[in-house]
Write a protein that holds these residues in place. Sequence first.
Motif, PDB file in Angstrom:
ATOM      1  N   GLY A  28       3.999  -1.074  -6.222  1.00 37.39           N
ATOM      2  CA  GLY A  28       3.651  -1.952  -5.118  1.00 37.39           C
ATOM      3  C   GLY A  28       4.039  -3.405  -5.361  1.00 37.39           C
TER       4      GLY A  28
ATOM      5  N   ALA B 275       0.925   2.866  -9.474  1.00 31.18           N
ATOM      6  CA  ALA B 275       0.690   2.311  -8.137  1.00 31.18           C
ATOM      7  C   ALA B 275       0.894   0.798  -8.150  1.00 31.18           C
TER       8      ALA B 275
ATOM      9  N   ALA C 168      -4.958   2.569  -2.969  1.00 35.71           N
ATOM     10  CA  ALA C 168      -4.013   3.688  -2.882  1.00 35.71           C
ATOM     11  C   ALA C 168      -4.262   4.689  -4.006  1.00 35.71           C
ATOM     12  N   THR C 169      -4.613   4.188  -5.206  1.00 40.34           N
ATOM     13  CA  THR C 169      -4.876   5.074  -6.336  1.00 40.34           C
ATOM     14  C   THR C 169      -6.073   5.969  -6.056  1.00 40.34           C
TER      15      THR C 169
ATOM     16  N   VAL D 175      -2.208  13.927   1.041  1.00 41.47           N
ATOM     17  CA  VAL D 175      -1.190  12.880   1.130  1.00 41.47           C
ATOM     18  C   VAL D 175       0.210  13.478   1.014  1.00 41.47           C
TER      19      VAL D 175
ATOM     20  N   VAL E 288       4.175   8.994   5.090  1.00 42.63           N
ATOM     21  CA  VAL E 288       4.320   8.014   4.011  1.00 42.63           C
ATOM     22  C   VAL E 288       5.733   7.442   3.991  1.00 42.63           C
TER      23      VAL E 288
ATOM     24  N   LEU F 278       1.285   4.099  -2.800  1.00 45.07           N
ATOM     25  CA  LEU F 278       1.069   5.534  -2.588  1.00 45.07           C
ATOM     26  C   LEU F 278       2.175   6.342  -3.252  1.00 45.07           C
TER      27      LEU F 278
ATOM     28  N   PHE G 246       0.822  -1.208   0.000  1.00 47.84           N
ATOM     29  CA  PHE G 246       0.000   0.000   0.000  1.00 47.84           C
ATOM     30  C   PHE G 246       0.858   1.262   0.000  1.00 47.84           C
ATOM     31  N   VAL G 247       1.859   1.307   0.877  1.00 43.00           N
ATOM     32  CA  VAL G 247       2.653   2.535   0.946  1.00 43.00           C
ATOM     33  C   VAL G 247       3.561   2.678  -0.273  1.00 43.00           C
TER      34      VAL G 247
ATOM     35  N   THR H 131      -5.004  -3.807  -3.469  1.00 41.26           N
ATOM     36  CA  THR H 131      -4.419  -2.818  -2.554  1.00 41.26           C
ATOM     37  C   THR H 131      -3.897  -1.576  -3.288  1.00 41.26           C
ATOM     38  N   PRO H 132      -3.130  -1.723  -4.379  1.00 43.25           N
ATOM     39  CA  PRO H 132      -2.679  -0.512  -5.082  1.00 43.25           C
ATOM     40  C   PRO H 132      -3.834   0.316  -5.655  1.00 43.25           C
TER      41      PRO H 132
END
Lengths: 217, 217, 217
Positions: free
Chosen positions: C46, C42, C77-78, C88, C95, C22, C18-19, C73-74
């Motif tokens: 990731g 993303a 984040a998107t 963010v 982050v 981001l 996830f991070v 998960t990505p």
Amino acid sequence: MDFFSSPLVHTLDLVGIFVFALSGALLAVRRNFDVFGLAVLAEVTGLGGGLFRDVVIGAVPPAAFTDLGYFLTPLVATVIVFFLHPVVERINKAVLVFDAAGLGLFCVAGTLKAHEFGLSLTASAVLGLATAAGGGVLRDVLANEVPSLLRWDREMYAVPAVVGATATALLIHWDRATPVAMAAAAVLAFVLRLLALRYNWRAPRAWNRRSATADES
Amino acid sequence: MDFFSSPLVHTLDLVGIFVFALSGALLAVRRNFDVFGLAVLAEVTGLGGGLFRDVVIGAVPPAAFTDLGYFLTPLVATVIVFFLHPVVERINKAVLVFDAAGLGLFCVAGTLKAHEFGLSLTASAVLGLATAAGGGVLRDVLANEVPSLLRWDREMYAVPAVVGATATALLIHWDRATPVAMAAAAVLAFVLRLLALRYNWRAPRAWNRRSATADES
Amino acid sequence: MDFFSSPLVHTLDLVGIFVFALSGALLAVRRNFDVFGLAVLAEVTGLGGGLFRDVVIGAVPPAAFTDLGYFLTPLVATVIVFFLHPVVERINKAVLVFDAAGLGLFCVAGTLKAHEFGLSLTASAVLGLATAAGGGVLRDVLANEVPSLLRWDREMYAVPAVVGATATALLIHWDRATPVAMAAAAVLAFVLRLLALRYNWRAPRAWNRRSATADES
């Protein structure tokens, strides 16, 4: 393929990786990368072509990850360039000669290995070329430059590799893939590359290309 | 998957590779690459998406290296662009139409092949998209440009491929993956891409993005 | 490797993805890409490192394509970056802390997985580094930037990953690869990265490099 697993060839293999790695580390110095950037570009340039070939033919894990010498050789090149890069740049011509030797060896060895894994002669020759030229392409992509393989204003690099790989494929086809014949194919590619460097041979651009509109950067 | 190994589909496959290869060779001309750079970009653009898919799903050696027609088709495109690039650029609109056809076919065929190799429907659709768009991304990376797939100022390319791949995955899920239905999914992606080109459809940028601070190069 | 298939570790894995995602989506916003470009960067950031590792060790289809959570998960984040990117960016420091956590976890997990697939300890550590750093390199290459991993003017990223991966390999060698020891290796890499950020630690450039001739762009 006894010849290509002999100690002599393994040594030549390491020499090829070493000189390719030198070119990667030198580009990293020119781009002002840190010492770790030198090591990454050295590893990628030395091992990238063979890694691509091995992944494509299904020879996983690739030789780059199973032979410790393959991994350590680019690190030696990194240390040398880190401390002695002005010297190495001055002997750039010597590096180019070694690089041509690596080119010759890799296009032959890459073609042979792909054929051993059951690929057709044409596909094997293409992978021989990819083995010889792939590391340099990855080096230039990582350094955010146009691959010198593709550029018109650089001496021919692909043609010698294509000739060497094609000669190897033909020798296999004719059942004449003896150690001596393979070595001759490697020397042929090597000499062609040296001639290209000596006489500034370049491949043509598209027919009727107006150089006035050149937008190459 | 009888339908997708039929001679008709193989021909369409080659047509898709051919038009993708044309776009690669044309970019190489614009970047002033030599004839070998044309061939490399043509091969990478035509075969790169399928090569990536095959390596990921474990279908090695990839189709790009086992089918001689796949390898030769981009070379034909290279020769044509080498001699006739001003003509090809003038009929750029025709090339875009063929490219849209390739997009439609590849997103469907890529999804099917990934599912045949045991991947889930979601993963298959993602690889369908990768098959259709991957060659163009590799082309742009090698030419040291921002992939036009990602750029805001280009007509939508991914959305038609996503729609076509998703439709294919749903058809498989519903057990309705007949030749006619697959063809309809390919046509759907094809038409969406043509409409995007005709009406300059673009995907939105991040919400509230101040265009004044645009740093796109 | 019970510990690394536990629900806790799977959750940490998703947090790491996830991070990383981001950071990819944020770079896409800065480069003015469209929403689809955000999603691609993303996903690539990731999942790219693990994808490279899995292809190299022959773990196909890669985990990125067999675990739906990895794919979704990505995309989460998107969506977050699409709507909230000014927020963010303001919490960029948070982050970076999460990214350091992902770095620590991935270098350990990547080393373990490569060793499970039969690679030597050295090769496993190299692939641990590649797992941790590969996604970021692919992100930068797609965005047509010099990978920040290689740049001299960025805080050290590779060294913490190398330390964490080497520690993991040594623990395996000493037969001490317990969950607690693995966690300690991950925390070690995490803390080293935080210290590098806090005190602007940088790796040296080539010895005697004249900064006056810096041609870094």
